[in-house]
Enzyme design. Sequence first.
Site, PDB file in Angstrom:
ATOM      1  N   PRO A  39       0.822  -1.215   0.000  1.00  0.00           N
ATOM      2  CA  PRO A  39       0.000   0.000   0.000  1.00  0.00           C
ATOM      3  C   PRO A  39       0.858   1.268   0.000  1.00  0.00           C
ATOM      4  CG  PRO A  39      -0.767  -1.554   1.645  1.00  0.00           C
ATOM      5  CD  PRO A  39       0.544  -2.072   1.136  1.00  0.00           C
ATOM      6  N   GLU A  40       0.657   2.082  -1.006  1.00  0.00           N
ATOM      7  CA  GLU A  40       1.349   3.366  -1.094  1.00  0.00           C
ATOM      8  C   GLU A  40       0.290   4.463  -1.035  1.00  0.00           C
ATOM      9  OE1 GLU A  40       4.306   3.472  -4.213  1.00  0.00           O
ATOM     10  OE2 GLU A  40       4.817   1.372  -3.896  1.00  0.00           O
ATOM     11  N   LYS A  74       1.948   7.344   3.656  1.00  0.00           N
ATOM     12  CA  LYS A  74       1.314   6.018   3.671  1.00  0.00           C
ATOM     13  C   LYS A  74       0.651   5.726   5.019  1.00  0.00           C
ATOM     14  CE  LYS A  74       5.365   4.444   1.112  1.00  0.00           C
ATOM     15  NZ  LYS A  74       6.451   3.446   1.141  1.00  0.00           N
ATOM     16  N   ARG A 118       0.255 -10.264   6.431  1.00  0.00           N
ATOM     17  CA  ARG A 118       1.656 -10.519   6.791  1.00  0.00           C
ATOM     18  C   ARG A 118       2.077  -9.827   8.083  1.00  0.00           C
ATOM     19  NH1 ARG A 118       5.316 -10.221   1.589  1.00  0.00           N
ATOM     20  NH2 ARG A 118       6.885 -10.422   3.204  1.00  0.00           N
ATOM     21  N   ARG A 125      14.017  -5.432  -3.369  1.00  0.00           N
ATOM     22  CA  ARG A 125      12.779  -5.225  -4.108  1.00  0.00           C
ATOM     23  C   ARG A 125      13.101  -4.804  -5.537  1.00  0.00           C
ATOM     24  NH1 ARG A 125       8.772  -1.722  -1.200  1.00  0.00           N
ATOM     25  NH2 ARG A 125       7.394  -2.986  -2.485  1.00  0.00           N
TER      26      ARG A 125
END
Length: 266
Positions: free
Chosen positions: A2-3, A59, A111, A255
């Site tokens: 989520p950004e 965020k 998570r 990433r």
Amino acid sequence: MPELPDVEIFNRLVLHHCRGRAIAQAVVSDPGILQGISSDALEQRLKGEQIRSSARHGKHLFILLKAGALAMHFGMNGSLRFVPRGGAEPPYTRLRLDFDDGDGLAYVNPRRLGGVGICESVEGSVNELGLGPDVLDPGFDLEAFTAILAGGKRDVKAVLMDQQLMAGLGNIYSDEVLFQARLHPEVTARNLRSEAVARLFRAMRKTLNAAIEYGAGSERGVDQLPKDFLLPQRHRGGHCPRCGTGLAAGKRSGRTGYYCPHCQQK
Ligand SMILES: [Zn+2]
């Protein structure tokens, strides 16, 4: 992950569905997501509270209560879901707010990265977290953006993603705005000409607003996004939506980032 656009969508969900509602009870089903407060203390603190409004910074989401705020971060794949009366609780719900009319709000986080806590004020929390200005704040203008990039000895993508400098962009949307501005992610930030900085700033505003408007902040709703977005192609074997060239991938901090080697030359 989520950004800014995803969290803005959660923000609007709270504003639209939850503003003014009284919390009959809060249920913590996983204390592992709590930050600086115990399950009992949070449940006590929220019982009888009222949701006054909601605010977002980068965020981070802040559900504003009569006193203080419930602060949320969504980690890698967290989300916020409105649960109408009689609806099933979504899987991986870690915290649920039950309103007095039977509807509810679920903080879902498979998570368990990110978390939830109570803060006294948004401003205080933003300071404590050391966050830079929100990139969509109307006060964050081209001049402020230029000053940050001019001080950036690292590559432009790293500067865009540094939450202490400016808050909101992560791996996915830094790729997207660089693609939309046709800039290579590894150009040193302070070497960008003022024309390129202005183009990047405009692309950032436009891209984030478009993603929010299309309701597709992340890879979940990629088919909803405008056709010239890079986002749906961010995978191995993906192609540039503009010229068809195979995308190049680069790893940093574990990433993968993507760019078009033809449209985004150094
Ligand atoms: Zn291309």
